[in-house]
Motif scaffolding. Structure first.
Motif, short mmCIF file in Angstrom:
data_model
loop_
_atom_site.label_atom_id
_atom_site.label_comp_id
_atom_site.label_asym_id
_atom_site.label_seq_id
_atom_site.Cartn_x
_atom_site.Cartn_y
_atom_site.Cartn_z
N MET A 121 0.84 -1.18 0.00
CA MET A 121 0.00 0.00 0.00
C MET A 121 0.88 1.24 0.00
SD MET A 121 -3.34 0.55 0.31
CE MET A 121 -4.36 1.95 0.47
N ASP A 122 0.52 2.19 -0.80
CA ASP A 122 1.29 3.43 -0.90
C ASP A 122 0.96 4.33 0.28
OD1 ASP A 122 2.90 5.38 -1.84
OD2 ASP A 122 1.66 5.92 -3.54
N ASP A 123 1.98 5.04 0.77
CA ASP A 123 1.79 5.93 1.92
C ASP A 123 1.12 7.24 1.56
OD1 ASP A 123 2.99 4.11 3.57
OD2 ASP A 123 4.99 4.98 3.36
N ASN A 124 1.06 7.56 0.29
CA ASN A 124 0.52 8.84 -0.14
C ASN A 124 -1.01 8.79 -0.12
OD1 ASN A 124 -0.09 11.26 -1.32
ND2 ASN A 124 1.19 10.97 -3.12
N PRO A 125 -1.66 9.63 0.70
CA PRO A 125 -3.12 9.62 0.74
C PRO A 125 -3.75 10.16 -0.54
CG PRO A 125 -2.25 11.34 2.14
CD PRO A 125 -1.08 10.55 1.66
N GLY A 126 -2.97 10.85 -1.38
CA GLY A 126 -3.48 11.36 -2.63
C GLY A 126 -3.38 10.37 -3.77
N SER A 127 -2.90 9.17 -3.49
CA SER A 127 -2.70 8.19 -4.55
C SER A 127 -3.87 7.22 -4.68
CB SER A 127 -1.42 7.41 -4.31
OG SER A 127 -1.55 6.62 -3.14
N ASP A 128 -5.01 7.58 -4.15
CA ASP A 128 -6.16 6.69 -4.19
C ASP A 128 -6.90 6.76 -5.52
OD1 ASP A 128 -7.15 9.20 -3.90
OD2 ASP A 128 -8.30 8.80 -2.09
N GLY A 129 -6.45 7.60 -6.44
CA GLY A 129 -7.07 7.69 -7.75
C GLY A 129 -8.22 8.66 -7.84
N LYS A 130 -8.58 9.29 -6.74
CA LYS A 130 -9.67 10.26 -6.78
C LYS A 130 -9.20 11.54 -7.47
CE LYS A 130 -11.96 8.76 -2.58
NZ LYS A 130 -12.34 9.13 -1.21
N VAL A 131 -10.01 12.03 -8.34
CA VAL A 131 -9.68 13.26 -9.05
C VAL A 131 -10.34 14.42 -8.32
CG1 VAL A 131 -9.83 14.46 -11.24
CG2 VAL A 131 -9.56 11.99 -11.20
N ARG A 132 -9.53 15.33 -7.88
CA ARG A 132 -10.04 16.48 -7.12
C ARG A 132 -10.00 17.73 -8.00
NH1 ARG A 132 -7.11 13.04 -4.06
NH2 ARG A 132 -8.02 12.40 -2.09
N THR A 133 -10.63 17.62 -9.16
CA THR A 133 -10.50 18.68 -10.15
C THR A 133 -11.43 19.86 -9.92
OG1 THR A 133 -12.06 17.56 -11.61
CG2 THR A 133 -9.74 17.13 -11.95
N THR A 134 -12.53 19.67 -9.26
CA THR A 134 -13.49 20.75 -9.10
C THR A 134 -12.87 21.95 -8.39
OG1 THR A 134 -15.25 19.12 -8.97
CG2 THR A 134 -15.78 21.35 -8.28
N ILE A 135 -12.24 21.71 -7.28
CA ILE A 135 -11.63 22.79 -6.52
C ILE A 135 -10.42 23.36 -7.25
CG2 ILE A 135 -10.41 23.35 -4.38
CD1 ILE A 135 -12.24 21.37 -2.98
N VAL A 136 -9.63 22.48 -7.84
CA VAL A 136 -8.44 22.92 -8.56
C VAL A 136 -8.82 23.84 -9.72
CG1 VAL A 136 -6.47 22.17 -9.94
CG2 VAL A 136 -7.14 20.88 -7.92
N VAL A 137 -9.78 23.41 -10.52
CA VAL A 137 -10.19 24.21 -11.67
C VAL A 137 -10.87 25.49 -11.22
CG1 VAL A 137 -11.69 24.24 -13.70
CG2 VAL A 137 -10.32 22.23 -13.20
N ALA A 138 -11.65 25.44 -10.16
CA ALA A 138 -12.30 26.64 -9.66
C ALA A 138 -11.28 27.68 -9.21
CB ALA A 138 -13.24 26.30 -8.51
N ILE A 139 -10.27 27.25 -8.51
CA ILE A 139 -9.22 28.18 -8.07
C ILE A 139 -8.46 28.73 -9.27
CG2 ILE A 139 -7.01 28.31 -6.85
CD1 ILE A 139 -8.19 26.29 -4.83
N ALA A 140 -8.14 27.87 -10.23
CA ALA A 140 -7.42 28.31 -11.42
C ALA A 140 -8.23 29.31 -12.23
CB ALA A 140 -7.04 27.11 -12.27
N VAL A 141 -9.52 29.04 -12.39
CA VAL A 141 -10.38 29.95 -13.15
C VAL A 141 -10.51 31.29 -12.43
CG1 VAL A 141 -12.76 30.34 -13.89
CG2 VAL A 141 -11.63 28.17 -14.39
N PHE A 142 -10.65 31.25 -11.12
CA PHE A 142 -10.76 32.49 -10.35
C PHE A 142 -9.52 33.35 -10.50
CE2 PHE A 142 -10.04 34.89 -6.43
CZ PHE A 142 -11.18 35.69 -6.43
N ILE A 143 -8.35 32.73 -10.39
CA ILE A 143 -7.10 33.48 -10.52
C ILE A 143 -6.95 34.02 -11.94
CG2 ILE A 143 -4.58 33.26 -10.51
CD1 ILE A 143 -4.94 31.27 -8.17
N ALA A 144 -7.22 33.18 -12.93
CA ALA A 144 -7.06 33.59 -14.32
C ALA A 144 -8.08 34.66 -14.71
CB ALA A 144 -7.18 32.40 -15.24
N TRP A 145 -9.28 34.59 -14.18
CA TRP A 145 -10.31 35.56 -14.52
C TRP A 145 -9.91 36.96 -14.06
CZ3 TRP A 145 -14.51 35.13 -17.50
CH2 TRP A 145 -15.43 36.17 -17.47
#
Length: 63
Positions: free
Chosen positions: A1-25
């Motif tokens: 088992m990998d120690d990285n809690p972010g390696s579970d394959g879940k895509v957390r794109t909603t928050i990432v894209v929202a932050i990116a769009v806000f900054i770029a806007w």
């Protein structure tokens, strides 16, 4: 088992894209530079966020 809690394959794109769009806007650039900025921020956040999660998991495991 990998120690990285972010390696579970879940895509957390909603928050990432929202932050990116806000900054770029709010950026004072033309629309095509804003689109490039959204992609760049999303890419960088996709690299930095799992690294931070891995560092926190290792710190928690050590101590």
């Amino acid at each position: 088992m990998d120690d990285n809690p972010g390696s579970d394959g879940k895509v957390r794109t909603t928050i990432v894209v929202a932050i990116a769009v806000f900054i770029a806007w709010n950026a004072p650039y033309a629309w095509y530079w804003r689109a490039a900025l959204v992609l760049a921020i999303t890419f960088l956040f996709g690299i930095v966020y799992p690294a931070i999660l891995l560092a926190l998991a290792r710190r928690k495991q050590r101590g």
